[in-house]
Design an enzyme around this catalytic site. Structure first.
Site, PDB file in Angstrom:
ATOM      1  N   LYS A  53       0.782  -1.062   0.213  1.00 23.82           N
ATOM      2  CA  LYS A  53       0.054   0.082  -0.026  1.00 23.82           C
ATOM      3  C   LYS A  53       0.932   1.313  -0.027  1.00 23.82           C
ATOM      4  O   LYS A  53       0.568   2.021  -0.690  1.00 23.82           O
ATOM      5  CB  LYS A  53      -1.131   0.024   1.130  1.00 23.82           C
ATOM      6  CG  LYS A  53      -2.027  -1.014   0.937  1.00 23.82           C
ATOM      7  CD  LYS A  53      -2.863  -1.151   2.392  1.00 23.82           C
ATOM      8  CE  LYS A  53      -4.007  -2.318   2.115  1.00 23.82           C
ATOM      9  NZ  LYS A  53      -4.614  -2.650   3.421  1.00 23.82           N
ATOM     10  N   GLN A  97      -5.057  -1.549   9.427  1.00 23.89           N
ATOM     11  CA  GLN A  97      -4.938  -2.741   8.950  1.00 23.89           C
ATOM     12  C   GLN A  97      -5.584  -3.922   9.991  1.00 23.89           C
ATOM     13  O   GLN A  97      -5.261  -3.856  10.918  1.00 23.89           O
ATOM     14  CB  GLN A  97      -3.559  -3.256   8.474  1.00 23.89           C
ATOM     15  CG  GLN A  97      -3.246  -4.646   8.029  1.00 23.89           C
ATOM     16  CD  GLN A  97      -3.917  -4.667   6.317  1.00 23.89           C
ATOM     17  OE1 GLN A  97      -3.849  -3.680   5.779  1.00 23.89           O
ATOM     18  NE2 GLN A  97      -4.327  -5.830   5.950  1.00 23.89           N
ATOM     19  N   ASP A 120     -11.428   3.108   3.661  1.00 23.76           N
ATOM     20  CA  ASP A 120     -11.799   1.799   3.721  1.00 23.76           C
ATOM     21  C   ASP A 120     -13.260   1.604   3.651  1.00 23.76           C
ATOM     22  O   ASP A 120     -13.812   0.437   3.201  1.00 23.76           O
ATOM     23  CB  ASP A 120     -11.467   1.030   4.961  1.00 23.76           C
ATOM     24  CG  ASP A 120     -10.024   0.100   4.926  1.00 23.76           C
ATOM     25  OD1 ASP A 120     -10.071  -0.576   3.601  1.00 23.76           O
ATOM     26  OD2 ASP A 120      -9.413  -0.031   6.076  1.00 23.76           O
TER      27      ASP A 120
HETATM   28  N1  GUN Z   1      -7.746  -6.909   6.041  1.00 21.44           N
HETATM   29  C1  GUN Z   1      -7.848  -7.630   4.830  1.00 21.44           C
HETATM   30  N2  GUN Z   1      -8.839  -6.823   3.927  1.00 21.44           N
HETATM   31  C2  GUN Z   1      -8.753  -5.347   4.413  1.00 21.44           C
HETATM   32  C3  GUN Z   1      -9.041  -4.444   4.115  1.00 21.44           C
HETATM   33  O1  GUN Z   1      -9.573  -4.010   2.948  1.00 21.44           O
HETATM   34  N3  GUN Z   1      -8.846  -3.197   4.781  1.00 21.44           N
HETATM   35  C4  GUN Z   1      -8.131  -3.239   6.246  1.00 21.44           C
HETATM   36  N4  GUN Z   1      -8.235  -2.390   6.884  1.00 21.44           N
HETATM   37  N5  GUN Z   1      -7.866  -4.407   6.563  1.00 21.44           N
HETATM   38  C5  GUN Z   1      -7.888  -5.649   5.731  1.00 21.44           C
END
Ligand code: GUN
Length: 292
Positions: A53, A97, A120
């Site tokens: 990311k 995350q 998100d």
């Molecule tokens: N963990 C797995 N997928 C995601 C996601 O799309 N966003 C976040 N913040 N954590 C994740």
């Protein structure tokens, strides 16, 4: 033979477009989109995601702020960091995350993020906006699936869509997006009776159950468009492992009209959509409309 929907190539084009818009935003308003990614603990898969990311954010010209916190970080310390990021003028998108360690409440953490920076789309205010058809932030994976479907099929209205999986991150927002496109939507899950027959009614089948190769070719309506959200690591020959989706690709490919591969389908779209949401946030926070 099904056409392969190339998510990797689509994501590359989307990132190129984001990079161009990022340059234009700076030229117009001297704003550089900023994405803050917060990781608690050292889960290896999460570390890889967070690194990617940050890397892709920088590649499109964003500022990337990585906050790696130790496993023993308290809930209060994380909430304090979020308060600080909510205030920070250089941060337009905040992503924590998931999953978080047991001693931290995911709900409290998601609630604390300013909904205008919730790239998100997990905050209840954005969930409510999606459910009622207002502009908010849409979770990245279903947003990516929707972009691929609209690109491949054009108008989705009137099509039968079946979403297998009912998670808050994928299944439920995916169903809401398909409904917004005027599909007739069914959400199926582990308790659904006669799942193969339910799937056979689908013009659009979205698999997001997290079970390797569960959906078989003979569950698919001939010519259907199949979107495989699953990323499962399974054992392969000679002690090696490989990634497979929730769909049995080989049998599905001979029946479907089009299908996303794993890897290279939905996966690359998720981070590209995170960057997209962050670009939109940077515009909105500065009182500008993002015109795609
Ligand atoms: N963990 C797995 N997928 C995601 C996601 O799309 N966003 C976040 N913040 N954590 C994740």
């Amino acid at each position: 033979m099904a056409e392969i929907i190339d998510g990797k190539a689509f994501a590359e084009r989307l990132r190129a477009k984001i990079k161009r818009h990022t340059g234009e935003l700076f030229a117009k308003a001297k704003v550089i989109p900023g994405l803050a990614v917060v990781l608690v603990g050292e889960d290896p898969a999460s570390q890889v995601y967070v690194r990617n990311k940050g890397k892709q954010a920088k590649e499109v010209g964003f500022n990337s702020f990585e906050h790696k916190l130790s496993l023993d970080t308290s809930e209060q310390e994380l909430l304090d960091l979020l308060d600080q990021l909510n205030q920070d003028k250089n941060v337009h998108g905040i992503l924590v995350q998931l999953p978080l360690p047991q001693h931290i409440s995911e709900q409290k953490v998601i609630d604390r993020i300013n909904p205008e920076k919730d790239v998100d789309g997990f905050h209840i205010s954005n969930v409510g906006k999606l459910a009622t058809g207002l502009e908010g932030f849409v979770p990245c994976t279903p947003l990516g699936c929707s972009m691929l479907l609209k690109d491949y099929l054009g108008d989705l209205s009137g099509l039968n869509a079946v979403v297998v999986g009912r998670s808050n991150i994928v299944g439920k927002p995916m169903a809401a997006l398909l409904l917004k496109e005027s599909c007739t939507v069914t959400i199926a899950h582990s308790r659904t009776k006669d799942l193969p027959n339910v799937c056979r009614a689908a013009d659009i089948l979205v698999a997001a159950v997290g079970r390797p190769q569960m959906i078989q070719g003979d569950w698919i309506k001939p010519g259907a468009t199949v979107i495989d959200v699953g990323i499962n690591r399974i054992e392969a020959e000679e002690g090696k492992s490989r990634l497979v989706g929730d769909v049995d690709f080989v049998s599905a490919q001979s029946v479907a009209g089009a299908i996303t591969p794993v890897p290279g389908g939905v996966g690359p779209m998720t981070i590209a959509c995170l960057l997209y949401n962050t670009l939109v946030a940077a515009h909105r926070i500065n009182g500008m409309e993002f015109v795609d």
